[in-house]
Design a protein around this motif. Structure first.
Motif, short mmCIF file in Angstrom:
data_model
loop_
_atom_site.label_atom_id
_atom_site.label_comp_id
_atom_site.label_asym_id
_atom_site.label_seq_id
_atom_site.Cartn_x
_atom_site.Cartn_y
_atom_site.Cartn_z
N MET A 10 1.27 -0.79 0.16
CA MET A 10 -0.11 -0.25 -0.18
C MET A 10 0.93 0.95 0.07
SD MET A 10 -3.50 1.73 0.23
CE MET A 10 -4.30 -0.13 1.76
N THR A 11 0.53 2.21 -1.13
CA THR A 11 1.57 3.48 -1.61
C THR A 11 0.85 4.28 -0.51
OG1 THR A 11 0.88 3.96 -3.24
CG2 THR A 11 3.25 2.38 -3.25
N HIS A 12 1.22 5.23 -0.30
CA HIS A 12 1.00 6.78 0.06
C HIS A 12 0.12 7.46 -0.77
CE1 HIS A 12 3.32 6.81 3.25
NE2 HIS A 12 4.13 6.82 2.95
N ARG A 13 -0.16 7.00 -2.29
CA ARG A 13 -0.49 7.75 -3.23
C ARG A 13 -1.68 6.89 -3.40
NH1 ARG A 13 0.75 8.20 -9.69
NH2 ARG A 13 -1.00 8.39 -10.46
N LEU A 14 -1.74 5.29 -3.41
CA LEU A 14 -2.62 4.76 -3.30
C LEU A 14 -3.74 4.71 -2.27
CD1 LEU A 14 -4.50 2.46 -4.99
CD2 LEU A 14 -2.78 0.58 -3.61
N ALA A 15 -3.52 4.66 -0.83
CA ALA A 15 -3.97 4.98 0.61
C ALA A 15 -5.21 6.17 -0.21
CB ALA A 15 -2.89 4.86 1.77
N ILE A 16 -4.43 7.86 -0.39
CA ILE A 16 -5.30 8.60 -0.33
C ILE A 16 -6.14 8.23 -1.75
CG2 ILE A 16 -4.74 11.43 -1.43
CD1 ILE A 16 -2.15 11.14 -0.25
#
Length: 56
Positions: A10-16
């Motif tokens: 889970m990357t930060h971009r995906l979480a956002i």
């Protein structure tokens, strides 16, 4: 055994993006259905948590 990868699941971009999608879904539900579905989902989530706590 799990394969080791260099990328996080889970990357930060995906979480956002997922967070924004959930917020938009809540806003659309509130605008069109006056939170009827949110109350239903909250009740079902509480039932699920109680059911899972039984198996703990």
């Amino acid at each position: 055994m799990t394969a080791k990868t260099s990328e996080p699941a889970m990357t930060h971009r995906l979480a956002i993006i997922l967070g924004l999608l959930i917020i938009v879904a809540f806003a659309v539900d509130y605008a069109f259905y006056d939170t009827k579905h949110l109350v239903f989902l909250a009740k079902k989530m509480l039932d699920l948590i109680e059911w899972l706590a039984f198996w703990r």
